[in-house]
Design an enzyme around this catalytic site. Sequence first.
Site, short mmCIF file in Angstrom:
data_model
loop_
_atom_site.label_atom_id
_atom_site.label_comp_id
_atom_site.label_asym_id
_atom_site.label_seq_id
_atom_site.Cartn_x
_atom_site.Cartn_y
_atom_site.Cartn_z
CG HIS A 166 13.80 -14.13 1.59
ND1 HIS A 166 14.84 -13.36 2.04
CD2 HIS A 166 14.32 -15.38 1.45
CE1 HIS A 166 15.94 -14.09 2.16
NE2 HIS A 166 15.65 -15.33 1.82
CG ASP A 383 11.87 -18.53 27.30
OD1 ASP A 383 10.65 -18.79 27.22
OD2 ASP A 383 12.49 -18.51 28.38
#
Length: 463
Positions: A166, A383
């Site tokens: 993070h 995708d």
Amino acid sequence: MAKLRFPVVIGEAELILPESPTPVEFKYLSNLDDLVFFRHHIPFIHYYNSRHEGELCDPAAVIRRALSKALVYYYPLAGRLRHGQKGKLVVDCCAEGVVFREVEADVTLEQLKMVAGGFRPPSPYLSEFLVDDVEGCAFITDSPLLCMQVTRLKCGGFVLAYRVNHCICDAYGAFQFIKYLSELVREPNRSSPTQPPVWSRELLIPNSTPCPLFHHTEYHLDINSKHELCKHGTKNLTQTSIFFTGHDVFALKSKINKPKTTTFEVITALLWRTWARCLALDCETRLVFPIDTRRSHTPVLPVSYYGVALITPCTIIHAKQLVSQPLSFAVGLISEMKSKGGDHKEYRTSAIDFIEMNGRSRFCNKVAFAVSDLSKLRFDEVDMGWGQCLYGGFARAGVGDVPGLMVAPLVRYKREEDGLEGLLAIVSLPPQTVDMFQKEEVHRCGANSVNIICALIFYEHEV
């Protein structure tokens, strides 16, 4: 429902290096990147169907190649965090690489879908689909900043799971990276990203003479210092998720006598109050939520900036006052806090200066509830050449390594049983409280209902 058991064959972890030489340098982390609260890893998971019959392709092989290409542009991810001066972290761009692992699992997507909530987070099989997952601040320095795993399933589908440090990026930055990786999987000859990533953390350096303009209660340690979280503590919490349909949100908004109440405000208010009531808190409690400042604060950050650009304004109220007031009261507090952080263009700079003056370890670490709205990040549309994933996004909630702080991500979700779209809140609760939620759901909603909203409203005592 019992957890499904299936055998897995775990491959050896390998280090993936950038495909071509990258700059050897140290990179500056802003005070927002380097908050103690962000010294942990964000886990994500994507489920993909098999390709059409006759289209044979190994997902692990193509993703591995694309990852090596992506690291040329995102080369800080292939580096390591090192300790700098005065406790500050820096990025050593040493190109030591990221972890990649292949796994074979003797299970099908259909089997996963039918048990334990299907693909709905928190992922019940994250330990199988992300062997290297860690919580808290373990392995933050001198260790890989990205770990990725591709698990092939016996139906021909696969699971892509990964965790990102993070300190290097927030959820927006992680989404930007995984989108670029998907471009390279589908177009292996692509030479550059659609939007090349921008580091530019120097845009967020503090003023030479720090001068905070706001009273940043989100970083104060003195408030609640004498209180423990509650009798339940913060250890051994169980994560569960709560699904909100459009009808649920409409019903909640109808309880609020306030124009232009947003979906985020009403869901956050409900979760905050329910959390305080279920844990029987008898102390001051805080609500914090991250606000993305990329385009709204000064200076405006580049579109492809992938560092932490979050401010976390905070409101403080005693738990008994919070739960005794109507839902509209909590909504009003949240709306006021959003205006404070979002409308004042200098708030981010003020926060950076405050951290510089008072130390980056100072963050709300007592009795705090955070809701992170990730619903606008379309991880589910990533995708990899196998079409849109069945679920894509956060794999679980997290609390970092800050005692007393619980974080509830709010994500997009399509319910498998009926295709209904909505928002999913992943929350951490004591196990006995989760059981109470479930029993109340059956009692108030009826045995055939799948909507947990009635159980939550029960705790509000507002009819």
